[in-house]
Design a protein around this motif. Sequence first.
Motif, PDB file in Angstrom:
ATOM      1  N   ILE A 111       0.872  -1.196   0.078  1.00 14.25           N
ATOM      2  CA  ILE A 111       0.107  -0.017  -0.039  1.00 14.25           C
ATOM      3  C   ILE A 111       1.055   1.208   0.102  1.00 14.25           C
ATOM      4  N   LEU A 112       1.968   1.621   0.725  1.00 10.85           N
ATOM      5  CA  LEU A 112       2.685   2.481   0.942  1.00 10.85           C
ATOM      6  C   LEU A 112       3.563   2.607  -0.286  1.00 10.85           C
ATOM      7  N   LEU A 113       3.980   1.736  -0.916  1.00  9.46           N
ATOM      8  CA  LEU A 113       4.747   2.017  -1.980  1.00  9.46           C
ATOM      9  C   LEU A 113       3.673   2.238  -3.237  1.00  9.46           C
ATOM     10  N   ALA A 114       2.697   1.407  -3.266  1.00  8.02           N
ATOM     11  CA  ALA A 114       1.749   1.845  -4.516  1.00  8.02           C
ATOM     12  C   ALA A 114       1.273   3.285  -4.317  1.00  8.02           C
ATOM     13  N   ALA A 115       1.040   3.667  -3.116  1.00 11.97           N
ATOM     14  CA  ALA A 115       0.479   4.870  -3.011  1.00 11.97           C
ATOM     15  C   ALA A 115       1.856   6.121  -3.553  1.00 11.97           C
ATOM     16  N   HIS A 116       2.935   5.852  -2.918  1.00 12.88           N
ATOM     17  CA  HIS A 116       3.914   6.648  -3.407  1.00 12.88           C
ATOM     18  C   HIS A 116       4.119   6.605  -4.954  1.00 12.88           C
ATOM     19  N   GLY A 119       1.988   9.162  -6.518  1.00 13.76           N
ATOM     20  CA  GLY A 119       2.075  10.405  -5.870  1.00 13.76           C
ATOM     21  C   GLY A 119       1.023  10.764  -4.698  1.00 13.76           C
ATOM     22  N   ILE A 120       0.782   9.870  -3.929  1.00 12.32           N
ATOM     23  CA  ILE A 120      -0.263   9.908  -2.845  1.00 12.32           C
ATOM     24  C   ILE A 120       0.855   9.690  -1.668  1.00 12.32           C
ATOM     25  N   GLY A 121       0.576  10.628  -0.394  1.00 11.45           N
ATOM     26  CA  GLY A 121       1.365  10.399   0.652  1.00 11.45           C
ATOM     27  C   GLY A 121       0.552   9.123   1.552  1.00 11.45           C
ATOM     28  N   SER A 122       1.460   8.746   2.339  1.00  8.88           N
ATOM     29  CA  SER A 122       0.908   7.748   3.359  1.00  8.88           C
ATOM     30  C   SER A 122       1.954   7.552   4.771  1.00  8.88           C
ATOM     31  N   CYS A 123       0.999   6.941   5.739  1.00  8.70           N
ATOM     32  CA  CYS A 123       2.008   7.029   6.963  1.00  8.70           C
ATOM     33  C   CYS A 123       1.201   5.467   7.620  1.00  8.70           C
ATOM     34  N   TRP A 124       2.180   4.828   8.129  1.00  9.07           N
ATOM     35  CA  TRP A 124       1.715   3.693   8.855  1.00  9.07           C
ATOM     36  C   TRP A 124       1.313   4.093  10.422  1.00  9.07           C
ATOM     37  N   ILE A 125       0.019   3.623  10.787  1.00  8.40           N
ATOM     38  CA  ILE A 125      -0.270   3.977  12.207  1.00  8.40           C
ATOM     39  C   ILE A 125      -0.753   2.763  12.924  1.00  8.40           C
ATOM     40  N   ALA A 157      -2.765   5.974   6.801  1.00 11.89           N
ATOM     41  CA  ALA A 157      -3.309   7.092   6.550  1.00 11.89           C
ATOM     42  C   ALA A 157      -2.732   7.412   5.171  1.00 11.89           C
ATOM     43  N   LEU A 158      -3.587   7.974   4.284  1.00 10.05           N
ATOM     44  CA  LEU A 158      -3.478   8.095   2.856  1.00 10.05           C
ATOM     45  C   LEU A 158      -4.110   9.519   2.341  1.00 10.05           C
ATOM     46  N   GLY A 159      -3.404  10.188   1.505  1.00 13.29           N
ATOM     47  CA  GLY A 159      -3.917  11.350   1.138  1.00 13.29           C
ATOM     48  C   GLY A 159      -2.821  12.250   0.113  1.00 13.29           C
TER      49      GLY A 159
END
Length: 179
Positions: A111-116, A119-125, A157-159
């Motif tokens: 998820i984190l890498l696909a989002a990046h 061009g989408i930011g992400s954070c593991w919570i 978190a994604l956006g």
Amino acid sequence: MNEILKNILSRRSIRKFKQEQIKDEELQSIIEAAKYAPSAMNQQSWHFTVVQNKEVLSKIVDSIKLAYKNLGEPKPENFNPFYDSPTLIIVTGDEKAIAPQNDGSLAIGNILLAAHSLGIGSCWIHILNFIFNRDEFKDLKRELGIPEGYVSVAAVALGYKDMEGKAAPRKEGTVNIIK
Ligand SMILES: Cc1cc2nc3c(=O)[nH]c(=O)nc-3n(C[C@H](O)[C@H](O)[C@H](O)COP(=O)(O)O)c2cc1C
């Protein structure tokens, strides 16, 4: 360096998001990437709860605050462990599977890498893991449609990014190559 390696090296945790929602096609691509992660004996033990509704997101934050208050560790009024991201993915895993934490974590990595890559930011919570089995969360889990018998892996978190991250130096001495 190829594009995949560049994507891996340039991803950073993002903790400030624009309020504009990500596109449905982007979300679908991210979820598809998650589902193609490897899993123990291909059990695909994960479940993804995607929350894009502001009221539901607030309700989750309120339940976390209530749980911490009841634990005697109250959080500040404006506490938001999800950094006000417009999308949150709660990743849970079947407790009866061989390795739900490992399966779910690999899905989150995707998820984190696909989002990046989009061009989408992400954070593991991580915070949900501390309180997932508390009473304050029981009804909410049902409302969110989290399957019975599933354990918390983490949330993401994604956006769209409203900041840039910088990589910390890598630790020395973490690799031993024996030839
Ligand atoms: C298991 C795990 C738990 C994490 N929990 C949180 C968290 O609760 N909140 C947060 O802001 N970041 C969290 N992170 C993100 C890390 O802080 C971040 O990946 C690390 O500082 C390295 O930064 P980078 O992702 O920009 O490379 C977590 C990461 C992992 C792998």
